[in-house]
Design an enzyme around this catalytic site. Structure first.
Site, short mmCIF file in Angstrom:
data_model
loop_
_atom_site.label_atom_id
_atom_site.label_comp_id
_atom_site.label_asym_id
_atom_site.label_seq_id
_atom_site.Cartn_x
_atom_site.Cartn_y
_atom_site.Cartn_z
N HIS A 17 5.17 -24.62 -24.11
CA HIS A 17 6.05 -24.57 -23.22
C HIS A 17 7.55 -25.02 -24.52
CE1 HIS A 17 3.65 -25.85 -19.54
NE2 HIS A 17 4.04 -24.72 -19.32
N LYS B 22 -1.06 -24.01 -7.03
CA LYS B 22 -1.80 -24.97 -8.00
C LYS B 22 -1.66 -26.29 -6.97
CE LYS B 22 -0.42 -23.07 -12.35
NZ LYS B 22 0.50 -23.31 -13.71
N ARG C 30 1.52 -15.18 -22.44
CA ARG C 30 0.58 -15.43 -23.75
C ARG C 30 -0.61 -14.41 -23.92
NH1 ARG C 30 -1.42 -20.64 -20.34
NH2 ARG C 30 -0.82 -19.13 -18.95
N SER D 117 -1.04 -26.07 -19.38
CA SER D 117 -0.99 -27.35 -18.76
C SER D 117 -2.52 -27.43 -18.40
CB SER D 117 -0.37 -27.46 -17.75
OG SER D 117 1.14 -27.09 -18.22
O1 PNS Z 1 4.23 -22.83 -14.71
P1 PNS Z 1 3.84 -22.05 -13.55
O2 PNS Z 1 3.05 -22.64 -12.65
O3 PNS Z 1 3.23 -20.46 -14.08
O4 PNS Z 1 5.33 -21.65 -12.75
C1 PNS Z 1 5.15 -20.89 -11.55
C2 PNS Z 1 6.60 -21.02 -11.17
C3 PNS Z 1 6.81 -22.67 -10.66
C4 PNS Z 1 7.78 -20.59 -11.78
C5 PNS Z 1 6.43 -20.31 -9.64
O5 PNS Z 1 5.44 -20.67 -8.85
C6 PNS Z 1 7.76 -20.26 -8.86
O6 PNS Z 1 8.70 -19.45 -9.12
N1 PNS Z 1 7.83 -21.26 -7.92
C7 PNS Z 1 8.93 -21.53 -6.93
C8 PNS Z 1 8.63 -20.84 -5.53
C9 PNS Z 1 8.68 -19.11 -5.82
O7 PNS Z 1 9.99 -18.75 -6.13
N2 PNS Z 1 7.79 -18.35 -5.89
C10 PNS Z 1 7.77 -17.05 -6.07
C11 PNS Z 1 8.05 -16.13 -4.89
S1 PNS Z 1 6.71 -16.39 -4.00
#
Ligand code: PNS
Length: 167
Positions: A17, A41, A91, A129
């Site tokens: 990150h 998650k 990645r 993570s």
């Molecule tokens: O590090 P990650 O877990 O891959 O990040 C994913 C994240 C947190 C960016 C994604 O889940 C997110 O954007 N969450 C906020 C809610 C949202 O906008 N979801 C997408 C539309 S359903």
């Protein structure tokens, strides 16, 4: 002023990150690392407050990077800024499908919102993570996986988890 939002669950923030954040900070005038909820998650290791605190310590020396949190949709959060661009690390091909779908959903909600992908540095392509949480749960060494500022905190949290689960 150009502004990037680096969103993620950062549970915890890793060197992978940090590599993406650092590179984004050279391209954009300002970078906001936004700690968010990933509803797929289920059981986070760290609370949002703990994740924000760790991320703040890790980016302290990057003058144009700040940390924020938002408990809602990323596409709505981005409306807070003029012309913000989402920056995410990519990645491997396995990341592509999920990220492509997220990008399309975000565009549906906020059509002006652009997403840029930075390919992960080769030395961090294996890192996530969840790998860090797994390693920490077995008491493995975390140098080279998470920034040194948070190694003890991740180790301590993993120990609490191990003790709780009688491992
Ligand atoms: O590090 P990650 O877990 O891959 O990040 C994913 C994240 C947190 C960016 C994604 O889940 C997110 O954007 N969450 C906020 C809610 C949202 O906008 N979801 C997408 C539309 S359903």
């Amino acid at each position: 002023m150009s502004l990037a939002i680096c969103p993620g669950s950062f549970d915890p923030i890793t060197l992978g990150h940090l590599n993406i954040i650092r590179r984004a900070s050279k391209i954009f005038d300002k970078v906001v690392v936004c700690i968010m909820v990933n509803s797929t998650k289920m059981t986070p290791m760290f609370s949002i407050d703990e994740r924000v605190d760790m991320a703040k310590r890790v980016v302290e020396r990057l003058p144009n990077v700040e940390v924020d949190t938002f408990d809602g949709l990323l596409a709505e959060y981005a409306k807070k800024y003029d012309d913000a661009v989402i920056v995410k690390g990519m990645r491997a091909a396995s990341d592509f499908e999920y990220e492509f779908q997220m990008n399309l959903i975000n565009k549906k909600i906020n059509p002006d919102l652009e997403t840029m992908f930075l390919t992960a540095s080769e030395k961090y392509t294996f890192l996530s993570s969840s790998v860090v949480r797994e390693m920490a749960s077995y008491g493995a060494e975390l140098t080279g996986f998470v920034p040194c500022e948070i190694i003890d905190e991740v180790k301590n949290k993993a120990k609490i988890w191990r003790d709780r689960n009688g491992k």
